[in-house]
Design a protein around this motif. Sequence first.
Motif: not given
Length: 828
Positions: A174-189
């Motif tokens: 995960v990574a935090r962007g601007r204005g509380g935006e967060i991107l999540a990618f990868g891992g095993q579900d």
Amino acid sequence: MVSRFLVGFFLIIALSVFQKTPLAEDTRALPPSPTWHSEPGSLASGSMPTDESHPLAESNRQINSLVDRPIQSLGTKRWIRSTSQPEATIEAGGRRDPTFGLPPSTVWSADNRRPGLQKATASTGSASAEPRAPVCGDQLIAAWQEKQTRAGDESPSDLPPFLDIGDRVLWGSVARGRGGEILAFGGQDQDSDDGRPYTCLKRNGVWRSLREDLDGRDPASGPRKTILGLVKASQGLAARYRHAYLQDIGARECAALRERTAVLTRDAETLAGRLSEFSVPGDAYWNRQGAVALERFRDGLRAIDKIGCPSPRAVARLRTARIAWERASDALATEPPARALGSLTFEPQSGLYVLFGGDHFGYLMNDTWVFDPTESVWRNRHPGPAPSPRANARIEPAEPGRVRVSGGYVYTSAVGYMSKQYAALDESWIYDVRRDTWIGSGAASGAPADQRTYRRGPFDPAFFLDAPPPSRSTVADKLDDLPANTWVDMDPPRRPRLNRDWGIIVIDPRRDLLLRWSGGHSAHGGTDVLHYHLSTNRWELPIAVEFPLGQLYANTSYPEGVNFNGRPWMTAHSYQTYGLDPGSGMMVFTGRQRLFHVYDPDLGDWVGRGPKPPGMIYRGSHYNLMLTRAGDALYCWTGPPRSSHGELFRYLPENLAWTRVPLSGTPIPASVVDNATLSYDSKRQRLLLFRRPYYGKGNYYDGEIHAVDLATRTNRPLNPRYRNAAAAIPYIGRVAFDSRQDLFVFGSTLPPDENGIRRTPAYDPQANRWVSLRLMGENLIGKKGGDPSVGLVYDARRGLFWTVDANSRVRVLRLDRTTADERPLAAP
């Protein structure tokens, strides 16, 4: 380490109603989706063609023949959800027993953790076909940032963390962007059909999956899926080349395999021609990706040119082609390929998220991707020299327009007992986002971008081909000269590593193989199934070894679900939870909590899965679900906790389901971990159930045997002669029936007699009595008289017994009852 091994068992969910979490709609305008214009039924359609006149029709038939046995659904590598599954029954005395063929559905709590046990219900109606909702939630952040490690572990944080598998998604970024935006990618579900959670974006306080948006704007879906069809065909063809070589029948099979290769080559050439026509008007990015995909695809095509007869070189070239075609497919994807522990951060000046590297479990990656939140799109970058493949590297913004990547881990390929499989890196790199360039610092050395690093040595399938050519005649001569009643070491030239404790071996008579799916606690924890070729004394590793990162060597903390290749992870112990179904020719594994999994020895890979019935779902089922083949069917004996009685289930391959076998007579006992087993008496068409109480002072075997007549479905205790003397048997875990000599031989030994000889217990079904035999040589059992990591089978074709231990040592025995000093079992 002790605390790690004492992690509790996780409860499963049964058949309940799945509730999808509503996701907020992103109302921003989306750019139009370009398409690869083509006629219906062409390669761009996304499915393999069915028209007999189509140039890929032959490959389509081959793909189906390789991966769609015995029913078409097995080739999908997806959980079967039938909306009109027929009711399968076993009838006895007017009773009907429905097949519990319904898939369990999951109700996730708000934080996306795995739920507790729900009440199991049986139904004979239709099953819901509702797809799983994508997973997006704040738990992704918690799981990533906490980076839980084992208590007392002083390893660098760059190494794979040991995680709480109660979290639905493991090893995500995960990574935090601007204005509380967060991107999540990868891992095993752990609860998805393909092991992937895909891209999630949190904006205005709401998580949203971008998968449908990205798929809807995919201009390359058709060619990518067609490439993956050829990937599967090349994998199946490589498996046949490898099998023909290791069985020493390559010369006989050469013409047929070369013809198949020629068909694959022609189809690949056709596809290469179509890829050269790929274009998206006005889109420089996708046109470049098309060129990258074409270059990689042609690399694979060149690899299979003039491949020749079955040989290590031919197998290697097919593997090269498969990897090149996988990478070609990756270039046409709308989001990065699946990975765990990728490095993800937000770079403020460019306003882009940067993703680098990661672990695919079987290989490390060093590709670079950027995500543009204003357009909600991923872009694959192709810098010059880049950091070498790695995972779990630290990544953070550096000076404006740049990000810094430091540390991370690589594979060690160590083979010692519980050896560390990962080593931390000590180097740093800077990535210039605008210029798309990597700059190393200090002793950092670069590598070409978009590469993979695999494990080496016995974790690489090629290791087992790097030996003198196999010889059927040499092995046949050795087996013909075996002394009677003496265990003989076969000493295969290449043995697998790591140690593979806690399992059995399964014989595959049609393919003339032993199958070994073993490991877990303090042992090998991968997804691969070992093949041992009986006719040539050679081990085979069909796929590159994949490990579950920081969970490796754990006791009960192996992930549920499947990884990115649709393969199940090892359980704490595999024991007797797998067996070969004679009807379908597939190996079936029942050790997972909710699902059973199907393995195709021809392909050398896992090909399907289905839901377990409630009677086979309980806490710790991987310890004492016990499978054996009997006649034309595969059976499972259960041992629910705190129950004195078990049940019997039969596998129905045509429905990808299990059904309970109703029994009359005396109730069968519950199976027990480490000290129970069942075996088939082929002369009398009955299953024999052996059970000794679990370890403990005063828990001795009472010598009783239960016999289940499969014709009448009646169970009765046999009360054999000398049963009191059976208290001397220290371990009941492996029993094999010699049908020629009508004798059940145990995979254990009795305490030493007055001469220091450890005799072998056996059961004579004709006389219904316990006996013992004098068998010489090292039988791998050890001084304690029993070992749950040693497998034992009877090879009816040759009239031989085979054992395999945790270190893949192989012993063989030719039994001769007339000279084995057979005696009634003596009291201890």
